[in-house]
Enzyme design. Structure first.
Site, PDB file in Angstrom:
ATOM      1  N   ASN A   1       0.858  -1.190   0.000  1.00 13.05           N
ATOM      2  CA  ASN A   1       0.000   0.000   0.000  1.00 13.05           C
ATOM      3  C   ASN A   1       0.893   1.239   0.000  1.00 13.05           C
ATOM      4  O   ASN A   1       1.499   1.568   1.019  1.00 13.05           O
ATOM      5  CB  ASN A   1      -0.906   0.001   1.229  1.00 13.05           C
ATOM      6  CG  ASN A   1      -1.819   1.217   1.270  1.00 13.05           C
ATOM      7  OD1 ASN A   1      -1.864   2.008   0.332  1.00 13.05           O
ATOM      8  ND2 ASN A   1      -2.556   1.365   2.361  1.00 13.05           N
TER       9      ASN A   1
ATOM     10  N   GLU B   1      -3.343   0.190  -6.256  1.00 12.97           N
ATOM     11  CA  GLU B   1      -3.610   1.464  -6.905  1.00 12.97           C
ATOM     12  C   GLU B   1      -4.857   2.157  -6.378  1.00 12.97           C
ATOM     13  O   GLU B   1      -5.060   3.342  -6.652  1.00 12.97           O
ATOM     14  CB  GLU B   1      -3.745   1.249  -8.416  1.00 12.97           C
ATOM     15  CG  GLU B   1      -2.485   0.656  -9.053  1.00 12.97           C
ATOM     16  CD  GLU B   1      -2.676   0.366 -10.525  1.00 12.97           C
ATOM     17  OE1 GLU B   1      -3.816   0.570 -11.016  1.00 12.97           O
ATOM     18  OE2 GLU B   1      -1.716  -0.067 -11.179  1.00 12.97           O
TER      19      GLU B   1
ATOM     20  N   GLY C   1      -0.798  -0.892   6.911  1.00 11.56           N
ATOM     21  CA  GLY C   1      -1.325  -0.858   8.271  1.00 11.56           C
ATOM     22  C   GLY C   1      -2.438  -1.858   8.472  1.00 11.56           C
ATOM     23  O   GLY C   1      -2.591  -2.822   7.713  1.00 11.56           O
ATOM     24  N   ASP C   2      -3.247  -1.617   9.501  1.00  7.80           N
ATOM     25  CA  ASP C   2      -4.344  -2.524   9.813  1.00  7.80           C
ATOM     26  C   ASP C   2      -5.391  -2.559   8.710  1.00  7.80           C
ATOM     27  O   ASP C   2      -6.024  -3.597   8.479  1.00  7.80           O
ATOM     28  CB  ASP C   2      -4.997  -2.106  11.130  1.00  7.80           C
ATOM     29  CG  ASP C   2      -4.079  -2.334  12.321  1.00  7.80           C
ATOM     30  OD1 ASP C   2      -3.144  -3.150  12.184  1.00  7.80           O
ATOM     31  OD2 ASP C   2      -4.274  -1.685  13.364  1.00  7.80           O
ATOM     32  N   GLY C   3      -5.596  -1.452   8.028  1.00  4.12           N
ATOM     33  CA  GLY C   3      -6.559  -1.436   6.929  1.00  4.12           C
ATOM     34  C   GLY C   3      -6.132  -2.340   5.790  1.00  4.12           C
ATOM     35  O   GLY C   3      -6.954  -3.048   5.197  1.00  4.12           O
TER      36      GLY C   3
ATOM     37  N   ALA D   1      -8.376   1.719  -3.228  1.00  5.10           N
ATOM     38  CA  ALA D   1      -8.889   1.032  -2.040  1.00  5.10           C
ATOM     39  C   ALA D   1      -9.487  -0.310  -2.429  1.00  5.10           C
ATOM     40  O   ALA D   1     -10.182  -0.429  -3.454  1.00  5.10           O
ATOM     41  CB  ALA D   1      -9.937   1.902  -1.344  1.00  5.10           C
TER      42      ALA D   1
END
Length: 567
Positions: free
Chosen positions: A157, A190, A216-218, A192
């Site tokens: 990401n 690229e 991260g956590d997302g 979400a």
């Protein structure tokens, strides 16, 4: 017995010192050769306690074969013949003392705060055949470790956290993977849910030994949703049925922390450090984890791995999403703003207690590497997973069969499937929650004064029992349901707001002004994502996924490995 277990044993050199080096199927050990003691009648001797030292300066050291990263043969320049550059040079003592063959072993070295580093030790051999024999034997032992991944699918990401995901992978992780012989297919996301959609439809999962997310956590949540969804679709499991037994995922998931919040990594490794996480992936660690499924009216919403929060934490997330331009500081601002508004919400909570399990939310038994509670309760849950539970939602009794029902006004309703510890809150929301025991800790914070609620929040960062408050209760459950009570106005709430001077904060809270009106609903914070519905049903699926981790290690686990007396 020790000699019979040895695969190789020889006298090798580290720098200019002789060591006795032994290789077994479990350990690589090198011990400094001690010269014969010379008697000095006038020299006093003292008993000195020996403490563990670094490998190349201590008397002896051992490394588990499972924590050897790689081994490579080196070419040593012949320094016995001096270079003729016109300058005066000191002649070597003996040409025979210079070993022309050497190999380097890269291994895991533990440092402070659960961090791992890749260290090297170079052994010099008198003969080339002996050197090649050591290298071949060590490589054979590493190849026999079936748990180690060879091919990984990596998602990066580039926008998460401080937008350093790509740099972190290229500079800190990729070189370690290359040294360990781990190949990686890298995809830079690229948009979400790019990783989630790719795992659901396009990824050829049979080609890989694991999936790694850099973020991260997302980002981790995306990977879990894609991988779990793909596993259930391939197995013909109905996602929308809350009572369905989900199939465990075969591929392990690795997390390289590079986000603004790395709660999952901190709770499973003990540190938010990319090098440490990369080394856990290389050595092939495995840590099972529970996953909660969230449904609304027999419709699947999301999976939850760490926290489901309604009320306070839902309001904080909802408000912070409008202030993403503030960066990580938005959480502090929204947290203060939500605390000052002090909203409570009415509703009904029904839950199914976890019966017959070891441990309670208040026993202060932390989930650590090799957790016996997770092993026992996980096995118990797997044996009982065929049993189906039902409840009559229309019943007015507080207990209907195995289910229990509570009604009231709540400032916060939290379900913690792990401790939810982070650097700001080292204990987390539920310090005794476990990663893989098939339960979640349901924490109910009833309506109380603002000062009492502040006491509750402050206990997340202290050593006090954060559940030892009259307005807080906690239950270890397997499933729970929440139904909000819709109301347009509440005279009691208006009275409370006026008495507490709520009008002073009218400019701070523009969304819910200080006229006494209270919002009918809060929002559910599901691992940092807002759910679209408030009436939900949650079920825990025991050990549904596995991570490239081993849980947080206690200090005693690795102190013995560097203790000369333990070898």
């Amino acid at each position: 017995m020790e000699k019979q277990a040895r695969l190789l044993s020889a006298e090798l050199r580290i720098k200019n010192t002789e060591y006795e080096v032994c290789l077994s199927r479990l350990l690589l050990t090198w011990k400094k050769r001690l010269s014969g003691a010379v008697y000095h009648p006038f020299r006093l001797s003292f008993c000195v306690v020996k403490f563990p030292r670094r490998p190349q300066s201590g008397v002896c050291h051992s490394v588990p074969v499972s924590e050897i990263i790689a081994v490579r043969e080196l070419e040593v320049e012949n320094s016995s013949r001096p270079k003729n550059d016109g300058r005066w040079q000191k002649m070597p003592q003996k040409a025979a003392e210079v070993h022309q063959h050497a190999f380097t072993v890269s291994y895991v070295e533990r440092t402070r705060q659960h961090r791992w580093r890749c260290s090297d030790v170079t052994f010099h051999c008198p003969e080339g055949a002996l050197c090649q024999r050591w290298v071949s034997c060590i490589r054979e032992q590493l190849a026999a470790l079936a748990s180690r991944p060879k091919h990984l699918l990596v998602y990066i990401n580039p926008y998460g956290g401080k937008q350093q995901g790509k740099r972190i992978y290229e500079q800190k992780v990729a070189p370690l993977f290359a040294r360990a012989g781990v190949s990686a297919h890298v995809i830079v996301t690229e948009y979400a849910n790019h990783a989630r959609d790719h795992l659901r439809t396009e990824a050829e999962l049979k080609k890989y030994d694991g999936v790694v997310c850099v973020g991260g956590d997302g980002m981790f949540s995306e990977i879990v949703h894609g991988l779990v969804w793909r596993t259930q679709s391939d197995g013909g499991v109905d996602h929308n049925c809350p009572d369905e037994t989900l199939l465990p995922c075969s591929l392990r998931i690795g997390i390289i922390p590079a986000g603004s919040t790395d709660c999952i990594c901190f709770a499973t490794v003990g540190a938010n450090d990319p090098v440490t996480s990369a080394l856990h992936i290389i050595v092939g660690d495995s840590q099972a984890m529970d996953v909660c499924s969230v449904h609304h009216n027999n419709t699947f919403l999301r999976y939850s791995i760490s926290l489901l929060g309604y009320g306070f934490y839902g309001d904080v997330l909802t408000d912070s999403e409008r202030k993403r331009w503030m960066g990580p500081a938005r959480y502090d601002f929204s947290g203060l703003k939500t605390f000052l508004t002090h909203h409570y919400y009415e509703g009904t909570v029904s839950y199914l207690p976890a019966r017959g399990v070891l441990g309670t939310p208040r026993d202060r038994t932390k989930c650590r590497a090799g957790c016996l509670i997770c092993q026992h309760n996980g096995q118990l849950h797997l044996e009982e997973k065929a049993e189906k539970y039902k409840t009559d939602e229309a019943s007015d009794s507080e207990s209907d069969g195995d289910w229990r029902t509570l009604r009231g006004k709540f400032l916060a309703i939290n379900a913690a499937s792990m401790s939810c510890a982070c650097p700001r809150s080292p204990k987390g929301l539920s310090p005794a929650a476990h990663l893989a025991d098939g339960t979640t800790d349901l924490i109910l914070v009833r309506k109380c004064s603002r000062l009492d609620f502040l006491r509750h929040l402050l206990r997340h960062t202290s050593k006090d029992d954060q559940f030892d408050l009259t307005f807080v209760e906690v239950h270890r459950v397997r499933r729970f349901r929440f139904t909000p009570r819709h109301c347009q106005s509440d005279s009691d709430l208006r009275l409370d707001l006026q008495e507490n001077g709520k009008r002073l904060f009218s400019q701070i809270c523009r969304d819910h002004p200080a006229c006494g009106c209270t919002p009918a609903y809060s929002s559910w914070n599901c691992d940092g994502e807002i759910l679209t519905h408030t009436a939900i049903e949650v079920g825990v699926h025991c050990q549904l996924i596995k991570l490239f981790a081993r849980g947080i290690e206690e200090p005693a686990v690795f102190e013995d490995l560097t203790n000369p007396c333990a070898i």
